[in-house]
Design a protein around this motif. Structure first.
Motif, PDB file in Angstrom:
ATOM      1  N   LEU A 148     138.749 103.051  -7.776  1.00 46.04           N
ATOM      2  CA  LEU A 148     138.154 101.715  -7.677  1.00 46.04           C
ATOM      3  C   LEU A 148     138.852 100.874  -6.626  1.00 46.04           C
ATOM      4  CD1 LEU A 148     137.375 100.994 -11.416  1.00 46.04           C
ATOM      5  CD2 LEU A 148     135.724 101.160  -9.552  1.00 46.04           C
ATOM      6  N   THR A 149     140.145 101.066  -6.505  1.00 42.06           N
ATOM      7  CA  THR A 149     140.910 100.310  -5.510  1.00 42.06           C
ATOM      8  C   THR A 149     140.460 100.662  -4.090  1.00 42.06           C
ATOM      9  OG1 THR A 149     142.739 100.292  -7.058  1.00 42.06           O
ATOM     10  CG2 THR A 149     143.256  99.705  -4.797  1.00 42.06           C
ATOM     11  N   CYS A 150     139.951 101.874  -3.901  1.00 42.73           N
ATOM     12  CA  CYS A 150     139.375 102.267  -2.599  1.00 42.73           C
ATOM     13  C   CYS A 150     137.916 101.848  -2.481  1.00 42.73           C
ATOM     14  CB  CYS A 150     139.376 103.785  -2.429  1.00 42.73           C
ATOM     15  SG  CYS A 150     140.974 104.538  -2.414  1.00 42.73           S
ATOM     16  N   ARG A 151     137.164 102.066  -3.556  1.00 41.54           N
ATOM     17  CA  ARG A 151     135.704 101.952  -3.466  1.00 41.54           C
ATOM     18  C   ARG A 151     135.227 100.517  -3.325  1.00 41.54           C
ATOM     19  NH1 ARG A 151     135.202 106.707  -7.933  1.00 41.54           N
ATOM     20  NH2 ARG A 151     134.971 108.409  -6.418  1.00 41.54           N
ATOM     21  N   LEU A 152     135.853  99.599  -4.060  1.00 41.26           N
ATOM     22  CA  LEU A 152     135.365  98.219  -3.992  1.00 41.26           C
ATOM     23  C   LEU A 152     135.571  97.599  -2.602  1.00 41.26           C
ATOM     24  CD1 LEU A 152     136.171  96.999  -7.625  1.00 41.26           C
ATOM     25  CD2 LEU A 152     134.017  97.898  -6.707  1.00 41.26           C
ATOM     26  N   PRO A 153     136.710  97.816  -1.947  1.00 36.88           N
ATOM     27  CA  PRO A 153     136.826  97.320  -0.566  1.00 36.88           C
ATOM     28  C   PRO A 153     135.789  97.936   0.389  1.00 36.88           C
ATOM     29  CG  PRO A 153     138.991  97.785  -1.455  1.00 36.88           C
ATOM     30  CD  PRO A 153     137.997  98.304  -2.461  1.00 36.88           C
ATOM     31  N   PHE A 154     135.460  99.204   0.216  1.00 37.92           N
ATOM     32  CA  PHE A 154     134.396  99.809   1.033  1.00 37.92           C
ATOM     33  C   PHE A 154     133.081  99.082   0.795  1.00 37.92           C
ATOM     34  CE2 PHE A 154     130.711 102.655   1.102  1.00 37.92           C
ATOM     35  CZ  PHE A 154     130.709 103.003   2.456  1.00 37.92           C
ATOM     36  N   LEU A 155     132.746  98.821  -0.477  1.00 35.32           N
ATOM     37  CA  LEU A 155     131.482  98.147  -0.792  1.00 35.32           C
ATOM     38  C   LEU A 155     131.483  96.715  -0.258  1.00 35.32           C
ATOM     39  CD1 LEU A 155     131.036  99.657  -4.355  1.00 35.32           C
ATOM     40  CD2 LEU A 155     129.619 100.147  -2.344  1.00 35.32           C
ATOM     41  N   ASN A 156     132.641  96.081  -0.231  1.00 36.57           N
ATOM     42  CA  ASN A 156     132.751  94.748   0.387  1.00 36.57           C
ATOM     43  C   ASN A 156     132.518  94.812   1.895  1.00 36.57           C
ATOM     44  OD1 ASN A 156     133.275  93.432  -2.032  1.00 36.57           O
ATOM     45  ND2 ASN A 156     135.504  93.448  -1.759  1.00 36.57           N
ATOM     46  N   GLU A 157     133.105  95.788   2.553  1.00 36.54           N
ATOM     47  CA  GLU A 157     132.900  95.962   3.997  1.00 36.54           C
ATOM     48  C   GLU A 157     131.433  96.213   4.313  1.00 36.54           C
ATOM     49  OE1 GLU A 157     136.255  95.242   5.945  1.00 36.54           O
ATOM     50  OE2 GLU A 157     134.846  96.501   7.060  1.00 36.54           O
ATOM     51  N   ALA A 158     130.782  96.975   3.451  1.00 35.44           N
ATOM     52  CA  ALA A 158     129.375  97.330   3.681  1.00 35.44           C
ATOM     53  C   ALA A 158     128.480  96.102   3.712  1.00 35.44           C
ATOM     54  CB  ALA A 158     128.901  98.302   2.594  1.00 35.44           C
ATOM     55  N   ASP A 159     128.913  95.020   3.078  1.00 31.96           N
ATOM     56  CA  ASP A 159     128.162  93.760   3.123  1.00 31.96           C
ATOM     57  C   ASP A 159     127.866  93.336   4.569  1.00 31.96           C
ATOM     58  OD1 ASP A 159     127.112  91.643   1.310  1.00 31.96           O
ATOM     59  OD2 ASP A 159     128.458  90.348   2.451  1.00 31.96           O
ATOM     60  N   GLY A 160     128.733  93.728   5.486  1.00 33.08           N
ATOM     61  CA  GLY A 160     128.566  93.367   6.890  1.00 33.08           C
ATOM     62  C   GLY A 160     127.296  93.903   7.527  1.00 33.08           C
ATOM     63  N   LEU A 161     126.702  94.941   6.955  1.00 39.43           N
ATOM     64  CA  LEU A 161     125.477  95.500   7.548  1.00 39.43           C
ATOM     65  C   LEU A 161     124.318  94.498   7.469  1.00 39.43           C
ATOM     66  CD1 LEU A 161     124.602  98.105   8.971  1.00 39.43           C
ATOM     67  CD2 LEU A 161     123.740  98.951   6.789  1.00 39.43           C
ATOM     68  N   LYS A 162     124.422  93.539   6.543  1.00 45.46           N
ATOM     69  CA  LYS A 162     123.385  92.501   6.413  1.00 45.46           C
ATOM     70  C   LYS A 162     123.395  91.550   7.599  1.00 45.46           C
ATOM     71  CE  LYS A 162     124.151  92.855   1.454  1.00 45.46           C
ATOM     72  NZ  LYS A 162     124.888  92.266   0.300  1.00 45.46           N
ATOM     73  N   GLN A 163     124.441  91.612   8.415  1.00 47.97           N
ATOM     74  CA  GLN A 163     124.528  90.701   9.552  1.00 47.97           C
ATOM     75  C   GLN A 163     124.345  91.399  10.883  1.00 47.97           C
ATOM     76  OE1 GLN A 163     128.174  88.531   7.927  1.00 47.97           O
ATOM     77  NE2 GLN A 163     126.681  86.979   8.535  1.00 47.97           N
ATOM     78  N   VAL A 164     123.993  92.680  10.839  1.00 44.64           N
ATOM     79  CA  VAL A 164     123.671  93.400  12.076  1.00 44.64           C
ATOM     80  C   VAL A 164     122.173  93.247  12.319  1.00 44.64           C
ATOM     81  CG1 VAL A 164     123.612  95.640  13.222  1.00 44.64           C
ATOM     82  CG2 VAL A 164     125.551  95.049  11.723  1.00 44.64           C
ATOM     83  N   LEU A 165     121.816  92.563  13.396  1.00 43.61           N
ATOM     84  CA  LEU A 165     120.393  92.315  13.662  1.00 43.61           C
ATOM     85  C   LEU A 165     119.809  93.379  14.576  1.00 43.61           C
ATOM     86  CD1 LEU A 165     120.277  88.433  14.056  1.00 43.61           C
ATOM     87  CD2 LEU A 165     119.874  89.842  12.026  1.00 43.61           C
ATOM     88  N   ARG A 166     118.574  93.782  14.274  1.00 48.91           N
ATOM     89  CA  ARG A 166     117.849  94.771  15.053  1.00 48.91           C
ATOM     90  C   ARG A 166     116.899  94.090  16.037  1.00 48.91           C
ATOM     91  NH1 ARG A 166     116.891  99.678  13.107  1.00 48.91           N
ATOM     92  NH2 ARG A 166     114.652  99.399  13.302  1.00 48.91           N
ATOM     93  N   ALA A 167     116.346  94.886  16.944  1.00 44.75           N
ATOM     94  CA  ALA A 167     115.369  94.334  17.883  1.00 44.75           C
ATOM     95  C   ALA A 167     114.064  93.957  17.171  1.00 44.75           C
ATOM     96  CB  ALA A 167     115.076  95.346  18.996  1.00 44.75           C
ATOM     97  N   THR A 168     113.739  94.671  16.113  1.00 42.42           N
ATOM     98  CA  THR A 168     112.452  94.485  15.427  1.00 42.42           C
ATOM     99  C   THR A 168     112.401  93.167  14.653  1.00 42.42           C
ATOM    100  OG1 THR A 168     112.596  96.866  15.040  1.00 42.42           O
ATOM    101  CG2 THR A 168     110.786  95.695  13.981  1.00 42.42           C
ATOM    102  N   LEU A 169     111.241  92.509  14.696  1.00 40.54           N
ATOM    103  CA  LEU A 169     110.994  91.335  13.856  1.00 40.54           C
ATOM    104  C   LEU A 169     110.390  91.775  12.528  1.00 40.54           C
ATOM    105  CD1 LEU A 169     109.277  88.998  16.518  1.00 40.54           C
ATOM    106  CD2 LEU A 169     111.710  89.087  15.910  1.00 40.54           C
ATOM    107  N   LEU A 170     110.560  90.940  11.497  1.00 42.39           N
ATOM    108  CA  LEU A 170     109.852  91.188  10.232  1.00 42.39           C
ATOM    109  C   LEU A 170     108.344  91.226  10.474  1.00 42.39           C
ATOM    110  CD1 LEU A 170     111.588  88.947   7.518  1.00 42.39           C
ATOM    111  CD2 LEU A 170     112.249  91.191   8.412  1.00 42.39           C
ATOM    112  N   GLY A 171     107.628  91.698   9.489  1.00 41.25           N
ATOM    113  CA  GLY A 171     106.171  91.800   9.598  1.00 41.25           C
ATOM    114  C   GLY A 171     105.501  90.477   9.919  1.00 41.25           C
TER     115      GLY A 171
END
Ligand code: CA
Lengths: 197, 197
Positions: B10-33
């Motif tokens: 858990l001491t490893c996994r929770l920090p990984f899951l926290n880091e993964a939150d950053g993917l919500k801030q990577v923007l793509r070229a595509t617009l929403l529908g």
């Protein structure tokens, strides 16, 4: 596979996938880890699928993790019509359940019959929170916002003036059912935050 | 399960899951529908997992859909460090590959060894696009932005001045490998848009 069947299926499935795009615009009470904006239900769904996969060995019971993943993939799609119900907000549960039921009928009903049935069945199993798979899925859905709040400095706990007792009742009890080790670990980390408020 | 191992995990996994939150801030070229904003890589990952599950029977080859789902769950996590590379943009592929490799080492390396290995293996299999599972996963990853562009009136096709020939080369050929029925269906729908430009 006959061409007619294939064509029919795609004619149903692509509109469903287009409708699902709407989940990206359903905002939750929780802020992102860096506090910059509210989380939406689509990215939340992705994040908790990652949680579930990474934390599967901490499940209280034997689970079929592949089924859990699909449950989590689907669990919030009804919010496209029914909206997100904040766990610390004041909600008319009967009215909400009716709205969500209608949403499941409309949205999953866009799919071919066999997938409509599959999605409805999995969603109802998740909502009932009785099977091992659903209990674990629910525990993951509940624990992720706690970790985000801890990262962003209190987020929806501050906004909704939540106490540690309320967290224990509304969140802790549910996480304990499905992933007790995770809750013990997380609760030890949030206690200092509530002690300091 | 010994308590020490659980605590370590858990001491490893929770920090990984926290880091993964950053993917919500990577923007793509595509617009929403609905064209209101750019799509981020976390919600994109959720959406294409839904695509893969719903469209699985249109795969060109026999696939293990559960493995495909985990591939898609993970496939963009390297973007937290390396950013999104727009398919119609001008990219230094060698430099990008090195950045992504370093990102996989750092991010997956936050996890316990067995999960680090599992994630690295699946991510490399996806990138290589040689196995049936990876070929189908790639076809889904490529076709979803086409559907979004069709919904939002051209989006990144307009911005990057893309022609139908370029779509056929950069997207169509890849979707045809994994999900030919889907590409035939989608191409018939985008042709009128390009004819009208
Ligand atoms: Ca929800």
């Amino acid at each position: 596979r006959p061409a007619a069947k294939t064509l029919d299926s795609l004619t149903c499935r692509l509109p469903f996938l287009n409708e699902a795009d709407g989940l990206k615009q359903v905002l939750r009470a929780t802020l992102l880890g860096n506090g910059s904006r509210r989380e939406n239900s689509a990215e939340h769904s992705w994040h908790i699928m990652l949680y579930a996969w990474v934390l599967a060995e901490h499940s209280a019971d034997n689970i079929d993790i592949d089924r859990v993943m699909i449950m989590l993939l689907l669990h919030d799609i009804v919010e496209i019509d029914a909206g997100d119900a904040p766990i610390h907000g004041h909600i008319d549960q009967v009215a909400l359940a009716a709205k969500e039921e209608a949403a499941a009928t409309r949205l999953f009903g866009l799919l071919p019959k066999d997938q409509d049935t599959e999605f409805n069945t999995l969603w109802h199993e998740f909502e009932a929170a009785e099977s091992h798979d659903a209990i674990f899925a629910k525990s993951i859905d509940r624990v992720q916002p706690v970790l985000l709040n801890l990262l962003n400095g209190g987020g929806s706990w501050v906004e909704y003036q939540v106490s540690l007792d309320q967290i224990d009742t509304r969140v802790g009890q549910k996480v304990l059912r499905g992933a007790p080790e995770v809750w013990h670990h997380v609760r030890a980390r949030i206690k200092p935050w509530f002690d300091a408020v």
